[in-house]
Design an enzyme around this catalytic site. Structure first.
Site, mmCIF file in Angstrom:
data_model
loop_
_atom_site.group_PDB
_atom_site.id
_atom_site.type_symbol
_atom_site.label_atom_id
_atom_site.label_comp_id
_atom_site.label_asym_id
_atom_site.label_seq_id
_atom_site.Cartn_x
_atom_site.Cartn_y
_atom_site.Cartn_z
ATOM 1 N N HIS A 39 0.906 -1.158 0.000
ATOM 2 C CA HIS A 39 0.000 0.000 0.000
ATOM 3 C C HIS A 39 0.937 1.198 0.000
ATOM 4 O O HIS A 39 1.844 1.265 0.841
ATOM 5 C CB HIS A 39 -0.863 -0.027 1.265
ATOM 6 C CG HIS A 39 -1.895 1.072 1.337
ATOM 7 N ND1 HIS A 39 -3.235 0.792 1.501
ATOM 8 C CD2 HIS A 39 -1.795 2.418 1.301
ATOM 9 C CE1 HIS A 39 -3.912 1.933 1.557
ATOM 10 N NE2 HIS A 39 -3.050 2.935 1.435
ATOM 11 N N LEU A 40 0.756 2.097 -0.933
ATOM 12 C CA LEU A 40 1.617 3.269 -1.027
ATOM 13 C C LEU A 40 1.790 3.906 0.343
ATOM 14 O O LEU A 40 0.809 4.135 1.053
ATOM 15 C CB LEU A 40 0.999 4.281 -2.005
ATOM 16 C CG LEU A 40 1.714 5.622 -2.144
ATOM 17 C CD1 LEU A 40 3.107 5.442 -2.729
ATOM 18 C CD2 LEU A 40 0.892 6.562 -3.015
ATOM 19 N N HIS A 41 3.034 4.156 0.736
ATOM 20 C CA HIS A 41 3.293 4.838 1.999
ATOM 21 C C HIS A 41 4.618 5.571 1.921
ATOM 22 O O HIS A 41 5.544 5.154 1.242
ATOM 23 C CB HIS A 41 3.256 3.880 3.201
ATOM 24 C CG HIS A 41 4.205 2.732 3.131
ATOM 25 N ND1 HIS A 41 3.966 1.620 2.354
ATOM 26 C CD2 HIS A 41 5.373 2.502 3.762
ATOM 27 C CE1 HIS A 41 4.958 0.753 2.513
ATOM 28 N NE2 HIS A 41 5.829 1.273 3.367
ATOM 29 N N THR A 42 4.659 6.685 2.619
ATOM 30 C CA THR A 42 5.850 7.528 2.672
ATOM 31 C C THR A 42 6.336 7.568 4.106
ATOM 32 O O THR A 42 5.554 7.804 5.025
ATOM 33 C CB THR A 42 5.518 8.950 2.174
ATOM 34 O OG1 THR A 42 4.939 8.866 0.871
ATOM 35 C CG2 THR A 42 6.767 9.816 2.120
#
Length: 140
Positions: free
Chosen positions: A95-98
């Site tokens: 899941h896209l995460h920064t």
């Protein structure tokens, strides 16, 4: 998405130490921080990589990341931040995460987490630059 821990956090079904919950994303403490105060920022929608983030969401999402980087520095009296993202390789949760990691001088973190290399010469460097530029969406 069923089974995605970050979607569970966004939905409120999985507990997390939330820092921000906004239309553009949710930020919470990483359970295995590089340093205390290490945040993960995720979009509300289940997206796997940065390439999946719709163009119209970029300003809002990265605006939130930027504001959180400033808040980590100010709120934790940090000397700065390390902001990073993995796409596919080394992405522990798909899941896209920064990552927004607080930094202080002398904290022991040296550069990146992987070994560095060099180009053999300027010709090799130019060939890599040219290959990426040719694959850039919207390039002529």
């Amino acid at each position: 998405m069923a089974g995605c821990v970050f979607c569970g956090i966004v939905a409120g079904d999985v507990p997390a130490f939330r820092v921000a919950d906004e239309p553009d994303g949710v930020a919470f403490l990483d359970t295995r921080p590089v340093f205390k105060g290490h945040l993960l920022v995720v979009p509300r929608a289940h997206l796997v990589t940065l390439a999946d983030l719709p163009s119209e969401s970029i300003a809002g999402y990265f605006g939130l990341v930027r504001r959180l980087a400033v808040a980590v520095e100010a709120g934790l009296d940090a000397g700065g931040t390390f902001v990073a993202m993995n796409n596919k390789v080394s992405q522990s949760v798909p899941h896209l995460h920064t990552h927004v990691v607080p930094r202080t001088k002398g904290d022991g973190l040296r550069g990146f987490f992987w070994p560095r290399t060099r180009y053999a010469d300027d010709t090799e460097a130019r060939s890599y630059a040219d290959r990426v530029a040719a694959a850039l969406p919207g390039s002529a």
